[in-house]
Design a protein around this motif. Structure first.
Motif, short mmCIF file in Angstrom:
data_model
loop_
_atom_site.label_atom_id
_atom_site.label_comp_id
_atom_site.label_asym_id
_atom_site.label_seq_id
_atom_site.Cartn_x
_atom_site.Cartn_y
_atom_site.Cartn_z
N LEU A 221 9.31 -46.32 47.05
CA LEU A 221 9.04 -45.63 45.79
C LEU A 221 9.85 -46.24 44.66
CD1 LEU A 221 8.95 -41.93 47.06
CD2 LEU A 221 7.01 -43.29 46.25
N ALA A 222 11.07 -46.66 44.95
CA ALA A 222 11.90 -47.29 43.92
C ALA A 222 11.28 -48.62 43.48
CB ALA A 222 13.31 -47.51 44.45
N THR A 223 10.73 -49.37 44.46
CA THR A 223 10.06 -50.62 44.12
C THR A 223 8.85 -50.37 43.23
OG1 THR A 223 10.78 -51.59 46.22
CG2 THR A 223 8.94 -52.65 45.09
N THR A 224 8.11 -49.32 43.55
CA THR A 224 6.95 -48.98 42.73
C THR A 224 7.36 -48.65 41.30
OG1 THR A 224 5.80 -48.13 44.67
CG2 THR A 224 4.98 -47.42 42.53
N ARG A 225 8.46 -47.89 41.18
CA ARG A 225 8.94 -47.55 39.84
C ARG A 225 9.41 -48.79 39.09
NH1 ARG A 225 11.14 -43.09 42.69
NH2 ARG A 225 13.13 -44.19 42.86
N ASN A 226 10.02 -49.73 39.82
CA ASN A 226 10.51 -50.95 39.16
C ASN A 226 9.37 -51.82 38.65
OD1 ASN A 226 13.14 -50.23 39.62
ND2 ASN A 226 13.29 -51.36 41.56
N LEU A 227 8.19 -51.70 39.28
CA LEU A 227 7.04 -52.48 38.83
C LEU A 227 6.22 -51.78 37.78
CD1 LEU A 227 5.83 -53.96 42.24
CD2 LEU A 227 7.04 -55.14 40.40
N ASP A 228 6.69 -50.63 37.32
CA ASP A 228 5.99 -49.90 36.27
C ASP A 228 5.87 -50.80 35.04
OD1 ASP A 228 5.05 -48.21 34.39
OD2 ASP A 228 6.58 -46.65 34.66
N PRO A 229 4.65 -50.95 34.47
CA PRO A 229 4.48 -51.82 33.30
C PRO A 229 5.33 -51.42 32.11
CG PRO A 229 2.36 -51.29 34.27
CD PRO A 229 3.37 -50.44 34.98
N ALA A 230 5.82 -50.19 32.07
CA ALA A 230 6.64 -49.77 30.94
C ALA A 230 8.12 -50.03 31.18
CB ALA A 230 6.43 -48.27 30.66
N ALA A 231 8.46 -50.74 32.25
CA ALA A 231 9.85 -51.02 32.57
C ALA A 231 10.45 -51.98 31.56
CB ALA A 231 9.97 -51.57 33.99
N LEU A 439 2.42 -63.98 34.70
CA LEU A 439 2.92 -63.58 36.01
C LEU A 439 3.18 -62.09 36.05
CD1 LEU A 439 3.98 -64.25 38.83
CD2 LEU A 439 6.21 -64.76 37.79
N TYR A 440 3.78 -61.58 34.99
CA TYR A 440 4.09 -60.15 34.97
C TYR A 440 2.82 -59.31 34.96
CZ TYR A 440 5.64 -55.57 33.51
OH TYR A 440 5.85 -54.22 33.45
N LEU A 441 1.83 -59.70 34.12
CA LEU A 441 0.60 -58.92 34.06
C LEU A 441 -0.16 -58.97 35.39
CD1 LEU A 441 -0.66 -59.82 30.46
CD2 LEU A 441 0.39 -57.68 31.24
N ASP A 442 -0.16 -60.13 36.04
CA ASP A 442 -0.81 -60.22 37.36
C ASP A 442 -0.13 -59.29 38.36
OD1 ASP A 442 -2.59 -62.03 36.39
OD2 ASP A 442 -1.55 -63.80 37.22
N THR A 443 1.21 -59.26 38.33
CA THR A 443 1.95 -58.39 39.24
C THR A 443 1.65 -56.93 38.95
OG1 THR A 443 3.72 -60.02 39.38
CG2 THR A 443 4.25 -57.78 40.09
N ALA A 444 1.63 -56.58 37.65
CA ALA A 444 1.34 -55.20 37.28
C ALA A 444 -0.08 -54.81 37.68
CB ALA A 444 1.54 -55.02 35.77
N ALA A 445 -1.04 -55.75 37.53
CA ALA A 445 -2.42 -55.45 37.92
C ALA A 445 -2.53 -55.25 39.43
CB ALA A 445 -3.34 -56.58 37.47
N HIS A 446 -1.82 -56.11 40.18
CA HIS A 446 -1.83 -55.96 41.63
C HIS A 446 -1.24 -54.61 42.03
CE1 HIS A 446 -1.55 -56.99 45.86
NE2 HIS A 446 -0.27 -56.61 45.83
N GLN A 447 -0.18 -54.22 41.33
CA GLN A 447 0.44 -52.93 41.64
C GLN A 447 -0.52 -51.79 41.34
OE1 GLN A 447 3.14 -52.27 43.15
NE2 GLN A 447 3.16 -50.04 42.86
#
Length: 650
Positions: A221-231, A439-447
């Protein structure tokens, strides 16, 4: 019921070479002889055949001329033949065994009839079952975040005493000096002593797994929060995009998460720098200024919370004292009398004559009214203070989150600027920033499209609480302490019988330090500090005999077997190699050891077996009738027959 050893068998490297050394069960077996005749190899052969992970047989004639080792294990109406090859070629150990269930009285089979197909782990499980060990039990490993399944390998801690262990002041149990072994011994002792309830052990293992699942879930859950696009990473990338002139400078209030993503997509689609941008902007300076402001606000908020909590504590102290004083005044019952209509010369309590009685009542009533007024004011202030504390604590948490995001932005901007400073061309700098944004947007989209982590924390916490409640009445610690106390009494009695130093004091087995301790009036004395090899040998024997009496009396799943390698060594000089001749005093001390062994054997009535390898050969009823092998140079006897040595090897 567990087992004893009926025979050790070795097979030579030539056809038809086979030698069996028999042992009598339920009694003492002594193998005596000169040095380098193979006595000590008996212990290592038994250890190796009982699923050792290494090859303990020492270099010498046994290694040179033996191809296969075997032991015959027996218990009532059951017999198990276990064989294991010596390592072949460059292998460190043989990883397959031959295990055969035999009818009572069956001799060891010839080498050509042995089929080595049982893997080492499976063999260890089979031997553990034959020993009576419950393989469903799990006990916590001391010092490590895992559990241990007790096995035959752990039971041997209490059954073997090698030549360098039998009188060692620092090592009480077999292989205690190896890495991780002390904590393993500490972990399994409660099980073998019978202090572990199997059902409770299963519950404790279940609790351990649930706690691990909860920790894993919280990490996910912490990893999910860290990948939040608003981070903070997203906002830092937006700052870099502004610095690289991919988007115009931002004005107005702080952007929302959706706005940040929109600006990043705009920067990714941009094909050239924005015109008329001020290249003197310092995004890192802005972030540091913002951080200083956040830290200032953080400090102010903490001071406010401290002041409010102090005020609340003072209110609570005053309320407590005032309530007590009010209770004292009210308890007098004076308010039931009206000072305006009552006789001013009589006491309102006992009605006796008392000048100015009503004046006293009036004063007390006035004090009580003041107290009630103060209590009412304080009572109305307290909830307000508590609300302010709650608000300030919420503000403090928000400031902490803002500081964390700010640090993320600083880290990202610093890394980006470091990379950009190496690129003098504005277009190349912009391309680098766009690559990081992509890279960030791809990661956020994957998440966003990845399976969502199911937040089961409340359910796991409920299950953990239920198990903790079930285990709250577990008395394993108390049982272990009680059992150790009883075993220590046995050790004390045997130490006194052997006339060991300090045996006039209570002797106890310390399972945390894995030693025995004499509790003297001037403080505890551990075995390592007792001095003299005679003491060290005596306390080893007293402790192990006491433990095996306990195992037999309480059906502990430990082989009914104790092997001692050369206990008489403490009475000989280190370089002794000739015929074993002892002085009268030392001879009597050694015979005391054998008398203690016979006492335990008689007490257990055939349920216990002792095998001793010795230099000495004493002419005494406690020794000579129990000698099963004499391996000496003058009779040309040894574990490996001399005829094998005279033949060529493969």
């Amino acid at each position: 019921m567990t087992f004893q050893i009926q025979a050790v068998t070795i097979y030579g490297k030539q056809p038809d070479q086979m030698r069996t050394v028999p042992f009598d069960t339920g009694t003492l077996n002594i193998v005596t002889g000169d040095s380098r005749r193979g006595k000590s190899a008996l212990l290592t052969i038994i250890d190796y055949c009982l699923a050792s992970s290494g090859y303990p047989v020492k270099a010498g004639k046994v290694r040179d001329y033996v191809s296969t080792y075997a032991v015959t294990l027996v218990k009532p109406n059951q017999r198990l033949f276990v064989a294991r090859r010596a390592p072949e070629g460059k292998a460190a150990v043989s990883t397959v065994l031959c295990i055969i269930s035999q009818a009572p009285g069956t001799p060891p089979p010839p080498l050509e009839d042995l089929n080595f197909v049982t893997p080492l782990d499976a063999a260890k499980d089979m031997l553990s079952d034959f020993c009576g060990i419950d393989r469903t039990v799990r006990v916590p490993a001391v010092g490590r975040a895992q559990t241990i399944a007790p096995s035959i390998r752990h039971a041997l801690f209490f059954c073997l005493q090698a030549q360098n262990e039998v009188a060692n002041p620092d090592l009480l149990f077999h292989s205690q000096g190896e890495e991780w072994r002390p904590n393993t011994i500490r972990g399994v002792i409660p099980y073998f002593l019978g202090a572990v309830d199997p059902e409770q052990a299963l519950l404790r293992n279940r609790l351990r797994l649930l706690r691990r699942d909860l920790a894993d879930l919280e990490a996910a859950l912490a990893t999910t929060r860290n990948l939040d696009p608003a981070a903070g990473q997203a906002r830092a990338l937006l700052t870099e995009a502004v610095e690289a002139h991919l988007v115009p400078p931002l004005t107005g209030p702080e952007s929302s998460a959706a706005d940040v993503l929109g600006f990043l997509r705009q920067a990714l689609n941009h094909t050239g720098p924005q015109p008329d941008q001020d290249s003197n902007d310092d995004p890192l300076g802005v972030l540091n200024t913002r951080r200083n402001e956040l830290r200032r606000l953080h400090g102010q908020t903490r001071v406010k919370i401290t002041d409010l909590k102090r005020a609340l504590a003072e209110n609570n102290d005053f309320t407590s004292q005032a309530t007590e004083q009010r209770a004292r005044l009210v308890s007098l019952g004076l308010l039931r009398r009206n000072p305006e209509t009552s006789d001013a010369t009589h006491c309102p309590v006992c009605d006796s004559s008392l000048p100015s009685a009503n004046a006293t009542v009036t004063a007390l009533t006035r004090d009580l009214a003041h107290l009630e007024g103060d209590l009412q004011v304080i009572g109305s202030d307290t909830p307000a203070i508590q609300r302010l504390i709650s608000q300030e604590e919420g503000q403090l948490q928000e400031l902490r989150s803002a500081l964390a995001r700010n640090q993320e932005e600083i880290n990202e901007v610093t890394a980006g600027l470091r990379a950009l400073q190496q690129e003098p061309d504005d277009l190349r700098r912009a391309a680098i920033v766009q690559g990081r944004i992509s890279l960030y947007l791809d990661t956020a989209a994957h998440q966003a499209i990845a399976p969502q982590v199911d937040d089961r924390r409340e359910d796991l916490r409920r299950q953990i609480a239920d198990l903790e409640e079930l285990l709250s009445d577990d008395t394993q610690g108390e049982r272990l302490a009680s059992y150790l106390s009883l075993i220590s009494q046995k050790i004390t009695g045997k130490a006194a019988g052997l006339s060991l130093e300090h045996s006039e004091n209570p002797i106890r087995l310390d399972v945390n330090r894995l030693t025995v301790v004499a509790d003297r009036a001037d403080g505890p004395l551990a075995l390592a500090n007792m001095g003299s090899g005679e003491n060290h040998l005596g306390y080893h024997v007293a402790t192990l005999l006491s433990l095996h009496e306990w195992f037999a009396e309480h059906r502990g799943p430990v082989p009914r077997l104790l092997i001692l390698d050369q206990p008489s060594q403490v009475y000989f000089p280190p370089d002794h190699t000739g015929e074993a001749i002892l002085r009268a005093h030392d001879r009597n001390k050694l015979l005391n050891i054998y008398q203690a062994i016979h006492h335990t054997l008689r007490l257990l009535g055939g349920q216990f077996q002792v095998v001793v390898m010795e230099h000495a050969d004493l002419d005494h009823p406690a020794f000579s009738p129990y000698v099963t092998q004499r391996w000496r140079y003058d009779n040309d006897q040894a574990l490996v027959p001399p005829s094998w040595i005279g033949q060529a090897t493969d």
